[in-house]
Motif scaffolding. Structure first.
Motif, short mmCIF file in Angstrom:
data_model
loop_
_atom_site.label_atom_id
_atom_site.label_comp_id
_atom_site.label_asym_id
_atom_site.label_seq_id
_atom_site.Cartn_x
_atom_site.Cartn_y
_atom_site.Cartn_z
N GLY A 1 35.91 47.74 50.81
CA GLY A 1 36.35 47.14 49.65
C GLY A 1 35.95 45.62 49.72
N GLN A 2 35.85 44.98 50.93
CA GLN A 2 35.72 43.52 51.22
C GLN A 2 34.42 43.15 50.36
OE1 GLN A 2 38.21 41.50 52.49
NE2 GLN A 2 39.08 43.42 52.11
N LEU A 3 33.27 43.79 50.67
CA LEU A 3 32.23 43.28 50.08
C LEU A 3 32.14 43.27 48.42
CD1 LEU A 3 29.28 42.24 50.43
CD2 LEU A 3 28.41 44.62 50.46
N LEU A 4 32.74 44.40 47.95
CA LEU A 4 32.92 44.38 46.47
C LEU A 4 33.67 43.49 46.12
CD1 LEU A 4 32.32 46.12 43.97
CD2 LEU A 4 34.26 47.44 44.50
N SER A 5 34.97 43.04 46.77
CA SER A 5 35.70 41.78 46.41
C SER A 5 34.90 40.58 46.05
CB SER A 5 36.94 41.74 47.30
OG SER A 5 36.54 41.15 48.43
N VAL A 6 33.75 40.46 46.86
CA VAL A 6 32.93 39.41 46.67
C VAL A 6 31.98 39.13 45.66
CG1 VAL A 6 31.43 37.83 47.98
CG2 VAL A 6 33.61 38.59 49.07
N LEU A 7 31.38 40.50 45.59
CA LEU A 7 30.18 40.62 44.61
C LEU A 7 30.84 40.47 43.19
CD1 LEU A 7 28.28 43.43 46.35
CD2 LEU A 7 27.82 40.92 46.33
N GLU A 8 32.25 40.93 42.70
CA GLU A 8 32.60 41.05 41.50
C GLU A 8 32.64 39.46 40.98
OE1 GLU A 8 34.92 40.39 38.36
OE2 GLU A 8 36.03 40.06 40.07
N PRO A 9 33.19 38.57 41.84
CA PRO A 9 33.26 37.34 41.22
C PRO A 9 31.89 36.62 40.82
CG PRO A 9 34.13 37.14 43.23
CD PRO A 9 33.83 39.04 42.98
N LEU A 10 31.20 37.04 41.71
CA LEU A 10 29.69 36.34 41.75
C LEU A 10 29.30 36.99 40.30
CD1 LEU A 10 28.14 36.91 45.24
CD2 LEU A 10 28.91 34.64 43.99
N GLY A 11 29.36 38.22 40.25
CA GLY A 11 28.55 38.96 38.86
C GLY A 11 29.33 38.50 37.81
#
Length: 159
Positions: A14-24
């Motif tokens: 889940g760490q990668l998803l937690s970074v991609l969400e704020p970028l998107g």
């Protein structure tokens, strides 16, 4: 406008998803994600991201990452400096502080950015804030620990 980032993530689901969400959600277009889990890095994994957007969108994206505590190691090839604080407690002399500051400043890419001393009774406390290039934190903390041990001072560091 395109921006290349290298960030540091815990090697956990889940760490990668937690970074991609704020970028998107900021409107940045995620162009590339390179996630090198095959190499041994310890508990943290570097992730290279390329994002596109206008200046305001990219600034918003970076702010969102920083608000979430994401450690940005590098931005467009330039290493990012980090800031951390340590506290020494005990009978602190001017010489102890001078020696500690010199030990920190002798680490390439690191320097003391703020120093304050509190005097009350027999024991004093010194708060030392250090700015350092990514990758030098452990060496700086070792130098502070060595100075604290030599002068019988209690060291409290950020986790």
């Amino acid at each position: 406008m395109r921006l290349n980032l290298v960030i540091e993530l815990r090697d956990a689901p889940g760490q990668l998803l937690s970074v991609l969400e704020p970028l998107g959600s900021s409107g940045a277009n995620i162009v590339t994600v390179i996630h090198e889990r095959d190499r041994e890095y310890g508990p943290m994994v570097p992730v290279q991201l390329t994002v596109e957007g206008d200046r305001e969108t990219l600034d918003t994206a970076i702010n969102k990452l920083q608000e979430r505590g994401v450690n940005i190691i590098e931005m467009d090839g330039a290493p990012i400096r980090e800031k951390f604080t340590s506290i020494l407690i005990g009978e602190i002399s001017e010489g102890d502080l001078h020696e500690t500051v010199e030990a920190i400043n002798s680490v390439r890419g690191a320097s003391v950015s703020d120093l304050s001393l509190r005097m009350s009774g027999e024991k004093q406390s010194a708060r030392i804030t250090v700015e350092a290039e990514h990758g030098t934190r452990e060496m700086v903390l070792e130098r502070i620990q060595e100075a604290a041990s030599r002068h019988d001072l209690l060291l409290i560091t950020e986790v």
